[in-house]
Design a protein around this motif. Structure first.
Motif, PDB file in Angstrom:
ATOM      1  N   ARG A 118       0.819  -1.220   0.000  1.00 12.85           N
ATOM      2  CA  ARG A 118       0.000   0.000   0.000  1.00 12.85           C
ATOM      3  C   ARG A 118       0.851   1.267   0.000  1.00 12.85           C
ATOM      4  O   ARG A 118       0.453   2.281  -0.552  1.00 12.85           O
ATOM      5  CB  ARG A 118      -0.921   0.039   1.228  1.00 12.85           C
ATOM      6  N   GLU A 119       2.007   1.227   0.628  1.00 14.04           N
ATOM      7  CA  GLU A 119       2.875   2.402   0.735  1.00 14.04           C
ATOM      8  C   GLU A 119       4.310   1.940   0.923  1.00 14.04           C
ATOM      9  O   GLU A 119       4.556   0.812   1.363  1.00 14.04           O
ATOM     10  CB  GLU A 119       2.456   3.282   1.911  1.00 14.04           C
ATOM     11  N   LEU A 120       5.261   2.811   0.602  1.00 13.25           N
ATOM     12  CA  LEU A 120       6.667   2.474   0.814  1.00 13.25           C
ATOM     13  C   LEU A 120       7.027   2.587   2.283  1.00 13.25           C
ATOM     14  O   LEU A 120       7.640   1.688   2.860  1.00 13.25           O
ATOM     15  CB  LEU A 120       7.559   3.384  -0.033  1.00 13.25           C
ATOM     16  N   GLY A 121       6.727   3.709   2.891  1.00 18.75           N
ATOM     17  CA  GLY A 121       6.900   3.846   4.333  1.00 18.75           C
ATOM     18  C   GLY A 121       8.342   3.883   4.806  1.00 18.75           C
ATOM     19  O   GLY A 121       8.605   3.555   5.968  1.00 18.75           O
ATOM     20  N   LEU A 122       9.288   4.301   3.961  1.00 17.60           N
ATOM     21  CA  LEU A 122      10.683   4.436   4.414  1.00 17.60           C
ATOM     22  C   LEU A 122      10.831   5.805   5.068  1.00 17.60           C
ATOM     23  O   LEU A 122      11.499   6.712   4.555  1.00 17.60           O
ATOM     24  CB  LEU A 122      11.637   4.257   3.234  1.00 17.60           C
ATOM     25  N   VAL A 123      10.217   5.953   6.231  1.00 16.06           N
ATOM     26  CA  VAL A 123       9.973   7.273   6.823  1.00 16.06           C
ATOM     27  C   VAL A 123      11.244   7.978   7.274  1.00 16.06           C
ATOM     28  O   VAL A 123      11.257   9.203   7.421  1.00 16.06           O
ATOM     29  CB  VAL A 123       8.988   7.139   8.007  1.00 16.06           C
ATOM     30  N   GLU A 124      12.341   7.244   7.494  1.00 21.15           N
ATOM     31  CA  GLU A 124      13.588   7.856   7.955  1.00 21.15           C
ATOM     32  C   GLU A 124      14.617   7.999   6.836  1.00 21.15           C
ATOM     33  O   GLU A 124      15.722   8.492   7.068  1.00 21.15           O
ATOM     34  CB  GLU A 124      14.207   7.008   9.083  1.00 21.15           C
ATOM     35  N   LEU A 125      14.282   7.583   5.630  1.00 18.21           N
ATOM     36  CA  LEU A 125      15.253   7.568   4.542  1.00 18.21           C
ATOM     37  C   LEU A 125      15.635   8.996   4.142  1.00 18.21           C
ATOM     38  O   LEU A 125      14.771   9.827   3.844  1.00 18.21           O
ATOM     39  CB  LEU A 125      14.689   6.824   3.334  1.00 18.21           C
ATOM     40  N   LEU A 126      16.961   9.250   4.101  1.00 16.16           N
ATOM     41  CA  LEU A 126      17.479  10.576   3.776  1.00 16.16           C
ATOM     42  C   LEU A 126      18.236  10.621   2.452  1.00 16.16           C
ATOM     43  O   LEU A 126      18.278  11.668   1.801  1.00 16.16           O
ATOM     44  CB  LEU A 126      18.418  11.058   4.892  1.00 16.16           C
ATOM     45  N   ARG A 127      18.854   9.524   2.056  1.00 16.78           N
ATOM     46  CA  ARG A 127      19.705   9.596   0.869  1.00 16.78           C
ATOM     47  C   ARG A 127      19.829   8.214   0.220  1.00 16.78           C
ATOM     48  O   ARG A 127      19.976   7.203   0.924  1.00 16.78           O
ATOM     49  CB  ARG A 127      21.100  10.098   1.256  1.00 16.78           C
ATOM     50  N   ILE A 128      19.746   8.186  -1.105  1.00 20.71           N
ATOM     51  CA  ILE A 128      20.144   7.030  -1.915  1.00 20.71           C
ATOM     52  C   ILE A 128      21.345   7.518  -2.700  1.00 20.71           C
ATOM     53  O   ILE A 128      21.211   8.251  -3.680  1.00 20.71           O
ATOM     54  CB  ILE A 128      19.009   6.549  -2.822  1.00 20.71           C
ATOM     55  N   GLN A 129      22.520   7.141  -2.238  1.00 18.11           N
ATOM     56  CA  GLN A 129      23.740   7.808  -2.665  1.00 18.11           C
ATOM     57  C   GLN A 129      24.114   7.536  -4.115  1.00 18.11           C
ATOM     58  O   GLN A 129      24.613   8.406  -4.803  1.00 18.11           O
ATOM     59  CB  GLN A 129      24.901   7.393  -1.742  1.00 18.11           C
ATOM     60  N   ASN A 130      23.862   6.335  -4.589  1.00 17.74           N
ATOM     61  CA  ASN A 130      24.292   5.963  -5.943  1.00 17.74           C
ATOM     62  C   ASN A 130      23.310   4.945  -6.503  1.00 17.74           C
ATOM     63  O   ASN A 130      22.739   4.142  -5.770  1.00 17.74           O
ATOM     64  CB  ASN A 130      25.709   5.377  -5.901  1.00 17.74           C
ATOM     65  N   GLY A 131      23.132   4.970  -7.818  1.00 15.38           N
ATOM     66  CA  GLY A 131      22.280   3.975  -8.454  1.00 15.38           C
ATOM     67  C   GLY A 131      20.891   4.487  -8.776  1.00 15.38           C
ATOM     68  O   GLY A 131      20.424   5.506  -8.255  1.00 15.38           O
ATOM     69  N   PHE A 132      20.189   3.736  -9.636  1.00 10.78           N
ATOM     70  CA  PHE A 132      18.856   4.101 -10.090  1.00 10.78           C
ATOM     71  C   PHE A 132      17.813   3.580  -9.107  1.00 10.78           C
ATOM     72  O   PHE A 132      18.072   2.695  -8.285  1.00 10.78           O
ATOM     73  CB  PHE A 132      18.570   3.529 -11.475  1.00 10.78           C
ATOM     74  N   ILE A 133      16.604   4.126  -9.249  1.00  9.34           N
ATOM     75  CA  ILE A 133      15.459   3.716  -8.432  1.00  9.34           C
ATOM     76  C   ILE A 133      14.393   3.193  -9.388  1.00  9.34           C
ATOM     77  O   ILE A 133      14.077   3.843 -10.388  1.00  9.34           O
ATOM     78  CB  ILE A 133      14.918   4.896  -7.611  1.00  9.34           C
TER      79      ILE A 133
END
Length: 849
Positions: A118-133
């Motif tokens: 229903r949701e991703l919910g990565l509520v504390e995520l600040l950075r995806i330093q390298n790579g695609f999403i």
């Protein structure tokens, strides 16, 4: 971990926190596997959650799933998990995904085909330093468009995100959601992970009034630029979360004169020892134990060290067998290379795994390896000691390698300290090249014919003095094509010439050799263009603009019984011209102020040169009737869908033959087919000297001597003096011969210069001298008028811009064009996007929170 003194613990406190628990890569395929995450705070590796069937979500099951993971060094993948409603249940504390090793060498975050999510919910995520999403095909997934993905990216001009085939945003709740009384919550935000969790976006103290060099990183109150290497603060001093590595309390991009610890910290050699770990010289890592192909040894002080263990007989049949040979400098034993799968692309792996090998104490044996064209992958091998020998005689044993053409790299000799060499059934390896190894044999005086056959080696190739040198030169050049011209071939070479083969590849550096990456069965990284004509000119098209290539040429000849001639060229380099770039890859806009839009764009996927400027235009856009019917619940801009389309260059690097069956290398049949024409076409008109049936005996002494005395010959006739008529006839004959010779040479040259008009390369049209030339003038002068560019001009290194003084809650059509330096009308086609400013109400609410 061993006990450390109290003072030492305090000295290492910045390096190792008490609460940190390090885990390696995790594969979670059932509910019980989630226990592996329970005690982890940092995953040094990846986390893959796939095919997990979760029961109905309850408090008990959620507590079993929850982890304390704050960092993942590589990537996170969630694939086909039934019953999973939100990732917050698993990663409530995840702050950074570093992307140091990527899924399929591309992706740092993949959420794919999860039917109940229903949701991703990565509520504390600040950075995806390298790579695609890549978040795709999750039919129930909401709150994807409400995440500021641009803020999460560590490198905005290199990383991409793909959000497709999830639940339509118009069918999803908005950020903040509704309270019990059906009123909007006070913490409404433009960016959120769900109705209750606003996206955390630490921002620098200020963005306005900062030096231009600060860019989007902002600056502090003193005007010092903030560092992008720190995720949580403006300065990298005492940063609580570094983007890459932390060293002595500061954030750094790489570890210099230090050792990497858990892919996130840089420590000294002493600190690594104090932690009870082993400093590894290769890669400068601080490890708890030695790698699989190394053994732990103790020095006189009792300290553990890792020593590469390369002992025994190593039999390489496929790429998997090379893992044990990684980092080997000396093989205490022997090496056998017998490649069984002719379709495996193994040459690059050989170069990588055996490139550091310097010594073999036993023997080297290479046999039945049709893939190999050279042994140049052993580029640093200096010594074959021969402590163990094949048949108590041979230290270098090379047999039945169908495409082997060369032995060692140029100017490289390998010392064979003991034993001899054995070369047989290598049909493309010239006998002369093998004899060049003789000075490197220290215990053998001379190579015998029994050990190195002059017949079975080099029988399928032209060797020796019959090999000539070609001198290719670039005759003409454009952005996508090159015309090569060769010297004239003489009459002797023309007798057997069929055509030419042109081998070329991209070469960023000028360090390519003829056998780099070559695969005998065609699976290599060289392109081959065959010209089955005698023309000395040839056009190679389909090249990439502004790219350096390496090229060499060889002749295609028929083998004649009386005449064997072949020719090669040395490698030379050329660089194609720049060209108009492809459109800007993608545009992304966000609005936090009602009168401002922050615009981002990605550089063209094919820059085709040096991008020296961008042009940005924008104008108000009135929604059409079809657009007005859409529900724009999300106030963020909506990108045009076709901009996400990727057109990949499909360029095959599988040149040469593609064998499909085991009879491809039927040596007996090949030898027979080559020998048969030679047998048939041997000339039968060889005049044999006439001999008398019986020799005459002059006298008894002649008979007794057994030798035939010279018979008295008729007296030589005296040649009459040449007359004027004879001299005139001889001069005329010489003149006629010279005319015939010139005619023959001109005819041969004409054959080599045929169809010159069909080998023209199209070039970019020149610029008209008159800036306002009419269409007729352009056609007559074959020129073009330079386009006048409109919009905001920005440098080619900048990939963002603030659009100011806009109207609140209004749509704007934005275009971005990239321009290449040195090309007339070298600006790309415009990339468009529809963006919208936020409302005054949302701006006020965001400022109040």
């Amino acid at each position: 971990m061993r006990q450390l003194p109290l003072l030492l613990w305090f000295s290492l406190w910045p390096v190792l926190a008490r609460s940190d628990t390090i885990c390696s890569s995790l594969e979670l395929n059932k509910v019980a596997d989630f226990q592996k995450l329970q005690n982890c705070t940092h995953v040094v590796g990846h986390v893959r959650i796939a095919y997990v069937d979760l029961p109905a979500a309850g408090n008990t099951s959620l507590q079993l799933l929850a982890s304390n993971v704050t960092e993942i060094s590589d990537y996170l993948m969630v694939y086909r998990c039934a019953g999973l409603l939100t990732l917050e249940a698993i990663f409530p504390k995840l702050r950074i995904i570093r992307g140091q090793a990527l899924l399929f060498d591309q992706y740092a975050l993949v959420v794919y085909e999860n039917r109940n999510l229903r949701e991703l919910g990565l509520v504390e995520l600040l950075r995806i330093q390298n790579g695609f999403i890549r978040i795709e095909t999750n039919p129930m997934l909401c709150f994807v468009e409400t995440v500021d993905w641009m803020h999460l990216l560590g490198n905005r001009s290199q990383q991409h995100f793909s959000l497709k085939h999830n639940k339509p945003p118009s069918h999803c709740p908005v950020c903040g959601g509704l309270a019990a009384d059906y009123a909007f919550r006070i913490n409404i935000s433009d960016f959120c992970w769900n109705m209750n969790s606003t996206q955390i976006r630490p921002t620098p103290p200020r963005l306005e009034g900062c030096p231009v060099a600060c860019g989007l990183n902002g600056c502090d109150n003193a005007g010092n630029c903030c560092q992008h290497s720190c995720v949580t603060e403006c300065s990298d001093q005492n940063c609580t979360l570094c983007a890459k590595y932390q060293s002595k309390g500061k954030c750094v991009d790489q570890c210099v004169i230090s050792y990497e610890l858990h892919k996130r910290q840089c420590i000294s050699h002493k600190e690594c020892r104090q932690l009870g770990m082993i400093p590894l010289t290769r890669g400068y890592r601080c490890a708890e134990k030695c790698p699989p192909n190394q053994k732990e040894v103790r020095d006189p002080n009792g300290l553990a060290n890792c020593q590469v263990e390369c002992k025994g007989v190593f039999h390489v049949k496929s790429g998997a067998d090379l893992e044990r040979l990684q980092d080997c400098v000396t093989i205490n034993g022997s090496l056998i290379i017998e490649l069984t799968n002719i379709k495996e692309k193994i040459v690059a792996s050989l170069e990588q795994s055996l490139g550091s090998l310097k010594e073999i104490t036993g023997y080297l044996k290479v046999l039945h390896s049709a893939q190999l064209m050279s042994l140049s992958f052993l580029q640093n091998l200096d010594l074959i000691r021969g402590d163990q020998l094949i048949e108590n005689k041979y230290a270098l044993f090379v047999v039945n390698n169908h495409h082997l053409e060369n032995i060692w790299p140029p100017n490289h000799q390998v010392l064979v300290q003991r034993g001899s060499i054995f070369f047989h059934l290598n049909p493309r390896l010239c006998h002369e090249k093998i004899l060049q190894l003789e000075p490197s044999l220290k215990s053998v005086q001379q190579i015998s014919v029994a050990d190195v056959s002059p017949n079975s080696n080099g029988e399928r190739i032209i060797c020796g003095d019959a090999v000539r040198t070609l001198n290719p030169v670039v005759d003409d050049l454009s952005a996508t094509a090159v015309r090569i011209i060769l010297d004239y071939m003489d009459w002797e070479g023309m007798e057997t010439l069929i055509g030419y083969s042109y081998y070329y590849k991209e070469a960023p550096q000028r360090n390519v050799t003829m056998y780099d990456g070559r695969h005998g069965c065609g699976h290599d990284n060289w392109l081959m263009d065959v010209s089955a004509t005698k023309s000395r000119r040839h056009v190679i098209s389909g090249l990439k603009p502004f790219t350096q290539y390496a090229l060499f040429v060889k002749t295609l000849t028929r083998t004649d019984y009386h005449m064997q001639i072949d020719a090669y060229s040395k490698i030379f380099y050329f660089k194609t011209l720049p060209d108009k770039p492809s459109p800007v890859a993608r545009i992304y806009g966000s609005s936090e102020l009602s009168t401002q839009i922050l615009l981002h764009w990605w550089p063209p996927r094919r820059p085709n040169g040096i991008i020296n400027k961008y042009y940005v235009t924008y104008e108000p856009h009135n929604l059409t009737q079809a657009e007005q019917g859409k529900n724009y619940l999300n106030p963020r801009p909506t990108n045009v869908s076709y901009l996400d389309c990727q057109c990949d260059d499909v360029t095959s690097y599988d040149s040469g033959p593609q064998p499909d069956d085991e009879d491809y290398y039927n040596k007996e049949q090949i030898t027979y087919e080559d020998a048969l024409p030679n047998l048939i076409y041997v000339s039968r008109r060889q005049e044999q000297p006439k001999k008398d049936k019986f020799e005459k005996v002059i006298d008894f002494d002649d008979l007794k001597a057994g030798k035939k005395k010279e018979q008295r010959s008729n007296p030589a006739t005296t040649t009459p003096s040449p007359t004027n008529l004879t001299i005139t006839q001889e001069k005329l004959a010489a003149l006629q011969y010279e005319l015939y010779r010139n005619f023959s040479e001109n005819r041969q040259r004409a054959v080599q210069d045929v169809d010159i008009s069909s080998l023209q390369i199209p070039h970019a049209v020149k610029k008209c001298q008159d800036a306002h030339a009419s269409v007729g003038q352009r056609v007559e002068e074959k020129c073009t008028v330079e386009e006048e560019m409109n919009g905001i001009e920005l440098p080619g290194t900048q990939h963002y811009y603030y659009l100011n003084q806009l109207k609140p809650e209004s749509f704007y059509r934005v275009t971005v064009r990239a321009c290449v330096d040195g090309v007339i009308n070298g600006c790309s086609n415009p990339t468009e996007a529809l963006v919208k400013t936020t409302s005054l109400r949302v701006e006020q609410l965001m400022k109040s929170t």
